[in-house]
Write an enzyme that holds these catalytic residues in place. Sequence first.
Site, short mmCIF file in Angstrom:
data_model
loop_
_atom_site.label_atom_id
_atom_site.label_comp_id
_atom_site.label_asym_id
_atom_site.label_seq_id
_atom_site.Cartn_x
_atom_site.Cartn_y
_atom_site.Cartn_z
N GLY A 1 0.83 -1.20 0.00
CA GLY A 1 0.00 0.00 0.00
C GLY A 1 0.87 1.25 0.00
O GLY A 1 1.99 1.26 -0.52
N SER A 2 0.37 2.27 0.67
CA SER A 2 1.01 3.57 0.55
C SER A 2 2.39 3.62 1.18
O SER A 2 3.15 4.55 0.93
CB SER A 2 0.13 4.62 1.22
OG SER A 2 -1.15 4.60 0.62
N THR A 3 2.73 2.62 2.03
CA THR A 3 4.10 2.65 2.57
C THR A 3 5.11 2.56 1.44
O THR A 3 6.25 2.96 1.60
CB THR A 3 4.32 1.47 3.55
OG1 THR A 3 4.04 0.25 2.88
CG2 THR A 3 3.45 1.61 4.77
#
Lengths: 704, 386
Positions: A306-308
């Site tokens: 995801g956004s990590t």
Amino acid sequence: MIDDAGHQRTPRADRSAREDVRITDGDLRLRAAREVMHKRLLFVAGGFGILFGAVGLKLAAATVWMPMAPEKRQIAPQVPDIPKSDPRGLMAGDFTLPQVHRASIVDRNGQALAISLPVAQVYANPQELIDPEDAADKLMKVLPALDRAETVRRLGLKKQFVYLARDISPNQEIAINNLGIPGIYFEPGERRHYPLGRTAAHIMGAVDIDDHGVAGVERFFDKRLTSDRTPLTLSLDVRVQAVVHDELQAAKDNFQAIGACAIVMDVRSGEIVAMVSLPDYDANNYAHATDDERFDRAVTGMYEPGSTFKLQTAAMALQLGVAHPWDRFSTIPIHIGRFTISDMKTDHFAPWLSMPAVMAYSSNPAAAHMALDVGAQRQQDWLRAMGFFAPVPVELPEAGRPIVPATRNWGISTVMTVGFGHGVAEPPLSIVRGTAATANGGILVKPTLVSRASAAPAQATAPAAMTAPAPLTDPSMAKPAVVTATDADDVVQPEGPRLLSEANSAIVRKMLRLVVTQGIGKSAESPGYFVGGKTGTAEKIGPHGGYLKHVNVSAFTGVFPMNAPRYAVYVMLDSPKPTPQTHGWTTAGWNAAPTVSKIISRVGPMLSLFPDAAHAAEIDATLAIPMEPGVPPGYRPLGPGNDPGDPRNREPATKPPAGHGRASRPDSTVADLRPREQPAMGARVQTVAAHPSTHLPPPTPRLD
Amino acid sequence: MAVVSRADNSKLARWWRNVDRPTIAAVGVLISFGYILMLAASPAVATRIGASRDMFILKQVIFLSLAGLVMLGVSMLSLNAIKKLAIVGGALALAATAMTLVHGMEIKGARRWIALPLMSVQPSEFLKPCFAVVTAWLLAERRKRRMFPGLPLAIVGFGVILVLLKSQPDIGMLSVITMVFMTQLFVDGLNLVLVAGGVAAMIGAFFGAYVIFPHVRSRVERFLHPNVGDHYQIDTALRAFGNGGLTGRGPGEGRVKDLLPDAHADFVFAVAGEEYGMLVCLFIIAVFLFIVVRSVLKLMREDDPFVIVATAGLATGFGLQAFINMGSTLHLIPTKGMTLPFISYGGSSALSIALTIGMMLALTRHRIGSASGQEPSFIMQKTVSA
């Protein structure tokens, strides 16, 4: 023959005198023959003297001179091993018990995590027993759990070997020995014990009945543990491990997550200080743990980051020089084929965000644009160099291979989706490793479970040109009250390939700090610890292959203190449920990030890092980066009208979204890059890649 | 020794005065050791083969009692009776040995035994002493009766035995009988060239056996190459000696014996070594040597060629049997299953040894004044000198 010869020579003429002559002659011959016989009898007697003398000499050689020692098992009943016990605890603290063969495993502070304890099996030779009933009664005094009837039956068998009890303690062994029952013997053995039970159970693994490691470090270091009896010192700190376990369990329970994972890693040495996967099991009871409990989510579990992953996209864009902090990226939803990459409707982003804001507010289309600017090949090269294409190199045999799209299918849709952390699945430890590399000055360290101090004591002396960018100026933090093994050599330099320049790493650190100070990761802040990090929420893939709209994997990957990075902290919750406190949200900012905050607040002091509230303003000033940095002279920033990687330069853009402005949602959700039929993730990647750009929607003029 | 009055002229008293009492005493010592070692060794073996633990001991008590009686009984016989016993017994044993080839009981690949109630009999055990006496008679007879073909008959008899034993096969017994026969010819005064030829023939036969019989080759190979092949038995025996040391582990304290195959029979000497040590074993060797050497040296005062050759043959057979047993247990020679006289378990063996010693005792009895082969020559000698 003598007779015959003599007789033949006798002349026939002497026949008349033959009688007398014969007698005399025969008598003489007989006498001569007797002489020969007596002489030869001496030879016979002498011969026997020699033969028996040889036997006597060989006997002396076999018994006294050079005897052949009997094998141990042959004389075991006669010369049994004398049981050793340690009633006064003289061996306490010494993990190398003399009669055990497998080395102990201890944490960085010497706390025993796995230890082999001496045990004994009791057996009997019923042939040597005098009174089975009496023997059974005596044994019952030491071993109350013994079944008397069964013991009497066994002791009465016409056998020479029967087991009576297994795995008794040395004290019981010596007590039975002191009973003095003839025919009772002991067989030494050892049993692996994990005194801390669930703590670090996944890392410990297990041994089988023959004491061979079958999982975890027990398996990875099997040869080392059986060949070298000095304890194996792990990098783990059981205090930190316990706190992380504690907080993670609380979060998992609170959000009713089906699984959870947390990691604390030294960003400079790669030493893993704590690594927890939930649900877990009691390491002493590995055999009865379920598959779900045995599953190590930190290294075996593959989750879409995801956004990590936007952190990686930003880092590669900075390092490759394709983007600068002042460059701006479009947040306008991207339509590609049948899919749309967009942010949540509730985000209301401005149509163009500069790089710090993209990170702070986590915009999917902006990250996709950033990735497009980097390009497919350089994106793959970067991710491969960061170790995202291979199993994470940690000392666990369970480390799994990440799921990544085939390079031949790495089209622009893959570039974009990977840019914001979808279409790939990585183990949490890989994410932590990547986070550490971007924040520690740009060096990719190798995560390790072995204590650095024990593995290579001389390593710490090697100075490197690179130093921590903003050393802790505060005296209270420079001189920690508690000096741990790690702090003793405070000048640990990361070792490994440099992937990011010092300057770019400093920019990344500032942006990560910005996420926590002004962005969507505010709940990760722990006052005085200057936490920086990145949230990530990925929708889970359902049983039928499609993304589930309301089932997330929420994660936060952070580093603290950001002014002198020491530890990466990662928390992941699998399928957390909304609670009244989260106002219905299941995104990382509402569950994973607060857990990170709690962990940092509790483990910081254990790691000799103390909150510095007094100098907070000064330190935060050094970490500050404007949300919209000014463009230095001589640069033409990326932004409206200068977007070389945008596929819409070649094709019509979609209609611009309306009503941007507010952007303080906890997290952006996964993009609407969703196939209508909702196939599996891998299939989805291929589906997207199968659509050539000619199938993309017609270009639309962008709004600035 | 009990003294019996010279006035007592009963047959028993005369026997007691004339018999070789030290040899009887030595045999008594051996029998005592036999009992003690059987108590130590046989329960382990009996347990292992699933028999009653006291079975071997009880049987051995009977065997050794019988053996004692046989020995004493035979020792009372006259020379003529001994000759007749040897001829009849030898013929019976020869016939029985021949019968083993047809009706024999096969144990471990060889047909050497005839099954009787209570015990199985190995006829060749009895053939050995009887043939020694018969050979001596044949050799002596040709001195008295000049046309008597003693030597050829003896060689023919030996040839028959050779064929029979080779067919069983029983190379160990065959080699003992061969060596006894050769020793008898040697003592009888055979030309040394022919003795050398006989020894050469024996060595040749040994190589022949090595080539023909796989089990002989295997045993010799294992003896010559200690690091090759299976040495479990001999190694276990040597470990038993090593465990015993100078004074042994003590009665009943032997442990390696539990693992020895045939601890009660072929490897009984190793049990003695483990439990009683080198000193007692040396004593046992000395007792055997005493019996053999005393019997042989007593013949120095003997003039009758029959007595000399027969006793020498019997003593050689007895001594060789003891030597082969102890030597193979100690890995001095290749492994050869042969019992240790009076000490090993076994009915056939005990009775045949008793027969051997009984004949020896009978032959070496003082016979001054009795009508034996010694007397005429003595008188003749006087006549000539007169």
